[in-house]
Design a protein around this motif. Structure first.
Motif, short mmCIF file in Angstrom:
data_model
loop_
_atom_site.label_atom_id
_atom_site.label_comp_id
_atom_site.label_asym_id
_atom_site.label_seq_id
_atom_site.Cartn_x
_atom_site.Cartn_y
_atom_site.Cartn_z
N HIS A 15 -0.99 10.97 -6.00
CA HIS A 15 -0.97 11.17 -4.49
C HIS A 15 0.09 11.99 -4.29
N MET B 20 0.70 -1.28 -0.22
CA MET B 20 -0.27 0.07 0.14
C MET B 20 1.12 1.23 0.03
N SER B 21 1.76 1.32 0.81
CA SER B 21 2.63 2.51 0.78
C SER B 21 3.60 2.54 -0.08
N ALA B 22 3.96 1.55 -0.79
CA ALA B 22 4.72 1.67 -1.99
C ALA B 22 3.81 2.05 -3.26
N ASN B 23 2.93 1.59 -3.19
CA ASN B 23 1.76 2.06 -4.43
C ASN B 23 1.72 3.68 -4.20
N PHE B 24 1.46 3.76 -2.89
CA PHE B 24 1.35 5.48 -2.65
C PHE B 24 2.55 6.00 -3.07
N ASN C 167 4.86 5.58 -5.26
CA ASN C 167 4.77 5.42 -6.65
C ASN C 167 3.42 6.05 -7.62
N ASP C 168 2.84 6.73 -6.71
CA ASP C 168 1.67 7.18 -7.36
C ASP C 168 1.61 8.80 -7.79
#
Length: 452
Positions: free
Chosen positions: A11, A1-5, A7-8
């Motif tokens: 966001h 979740m934090s990695a996707n956040f 890399n978004d």
């Protein structure tokens, strides 16, 4: 979740916009506290009333309120509102594309040339954006101080020379940054940090010889009661009298000041002649009208010098440099963590894979690292105020507390420094404690209280 956040880009854009808004709203909150304090105090404090007439205090108060409310409006409109619009619509990516399109010749397509064009376009835009506020601040907020300006021709020539010098410095700086990262990658940051240490050492070596010509010219401290007392004081603490310099400043608008600088054989205490009563001249006919009566008596000058000797005795120059170098190291470490992260650039309006070096510096130092730099600035300011208290304590220990109090009161009145400020605002904005805080601390020392 934090990695996707992390890399978004969407966001990250929201985070950067939030940083911009929160940081400036915090500054506005502090300023509103300051404005409330100014509204509450309508009479000059009793301790400074012998030096600051009520009529002048009221003018200073109105100026402070006018400028503060202007800052509130300017921050809300030009910094926050326009800043959010710039970020949301990818202004920096658009500006880079414009610089790229202006690179019409093959040799101009190199990143260094495009970077120079980008910085020139950005600087021009920032100047135009700040122009309304600058004009209002210059012509619509009447200054309390009487200022004397050179002829219009000299002022225009000075502005042109400053612009040319600024452009030269910016071009050299951009070339150095871009070529360093092209050649060494992230190792360039280590090189820059080491270079900053070398540059600091060079400054320590050469700046003492540049102070005089930049500020004014040195004048001898003639045989007088002031020199006799100065010799006695410096001999008592082991500071060479030859390293106490009187500088006759060129700019008549320069405030009364004295400071300590340097180390080892290059240490010196610099005293502006504006600190001396009537600029140290017996014949006041050569002075400008606003200069007559300004400055300190001999015993008050000695008290100020004892304060500067406190900075020397406590090693504040070394400690400030060490703390600042730690700050720079932490800044570079945080910069290295974010600099090569592509989604940050995409959040700023760049296509995937496009990560211009100079834009990385603008974005990281202008937005991403703001939370750290704001907190670091608070720590650095707290440290410098602590140094001032220590230097005052040293003057007290030498027996100059009463003269130092009188000197502070006179200096604040001469320099038209507004004496009232909110404690919280002061903690986040001022390098020196307020005059009331310094006077209270000196009185506490007389009562036998000690501070860590």
């Amino acid at each position: 979740m934090s990695a996707n956040f992390w890399n978004d880009p969407d966001h990250l854009l929201h985070i950067i916009i939030t940083i911009l808004i929160v940081d400036n709203l915090w500054s506005l909150y502090l300023l509103l506290r300051e404005i409330r304090m100014v509204y509450r105090v309508v009479e000059v404090p009793e301790v400074i009333s012998p030096y600051l007439p009520q009529e002048l205090f009221e003018r200073m108060r109105k100026y402070k309120l006018h400028k503060s409310w202007f800052t509130v409006v300017n921050t809300l409109v030009f910094v926050i509102t326009i800043g959010v619009i710039e970020l949301y619509f990818g202004f920096y990516g658009w500006l880079w594309n414009l610089a790229t399109k202006c690179a019409v010749a093959p040799w101009m397509e190199h990143e260094t040339v495009v970077s120079i064009l980008f910085i020139l376009f950005l600087s021009t835009y920032m100047t135009i954006k700040a122009l309304p506020g600058h004009l209002y601040e210059t012509y619509c907020i009447p200054s309390v101080q009487t200022k004397y300006y050179p002829p219009l021709g000299k002022r225009i020539l000075k502005e042109v020379i400053e612009i040319i010098l600024w452009l030269m410095v910016m071009i050299v700086l951009v070339l150095a940054i871009v070529y360093s990262f092209i050649a060494f990658g992230n190792y360039a940051l280590l090189g820059m940090y080491l270079l900053s240490i070398v540059f600091t050492i060079i400054l320590i070596l050469i700046v003492p010889f540049l102070i005089d010509p930049c500020i004014g010219h040195r004048v001898p401290l003639e045989e007088s009661a002031l020199r006799t007392e100065m010799e006695r004081l410096t001999e008592a603490v082991g500071f060479p009298i030859e390293q106490v310099h009187i500088i006759q400043v060129n700019d008549p608008n320069t405030g009364s000041n004295a400071f300590f600088y340097g180390c080892c054989c290059l240490k010196r205490i610099v005293i502006f002649d504006t600190l001396l009563l009537n600029r140290g001249q017996r014949n006041t006919s050569d002075l400008l009208p606003h200069e007559v009566g300004k400055g300190l008596r001999d015993n008050q000058v000695i008290a100020v010098v004892s304060h500067e000797l406190g900075h020397w005795m406590h090693g504040h120059f070394y400690r400030a440099i060490i703390l600042f170098k730690i700050h720079i190291l932490l800044t570079f470490l945080l910069f290295a963590l974010c600099f090569s992260h592509g989604p940050i650039y995409q959040a700023m309006g760049f296509e995937p894979g496009v990560q211009p070096i100079i834009v990385g510096f603008v974005v990281m130092f202008g937005f991403v690292l703001t939370p750290y730099t704001t907190l670091a600035n608070f720590v650095l300011l707290t440290n410098t105020r602590h140094f001032e208290y220590q230097a005052d304590s040293f003057a007290y220990e030498l027996g100059y507390d009463r003269d130092l109090r009188e000197a502070l009161l006179k200096l604040y009145a001469d320099n038209l420094t507004y004496p009232i400020t909110d404690p919280c605002y002061s903690c986040w904005n001022h390098t020196h404690p307020t005059i009331l805080d310094r006077l209270e601390r000196l009185e506490s020392l007389e009562r036998g209280e000690r501070f860590s």
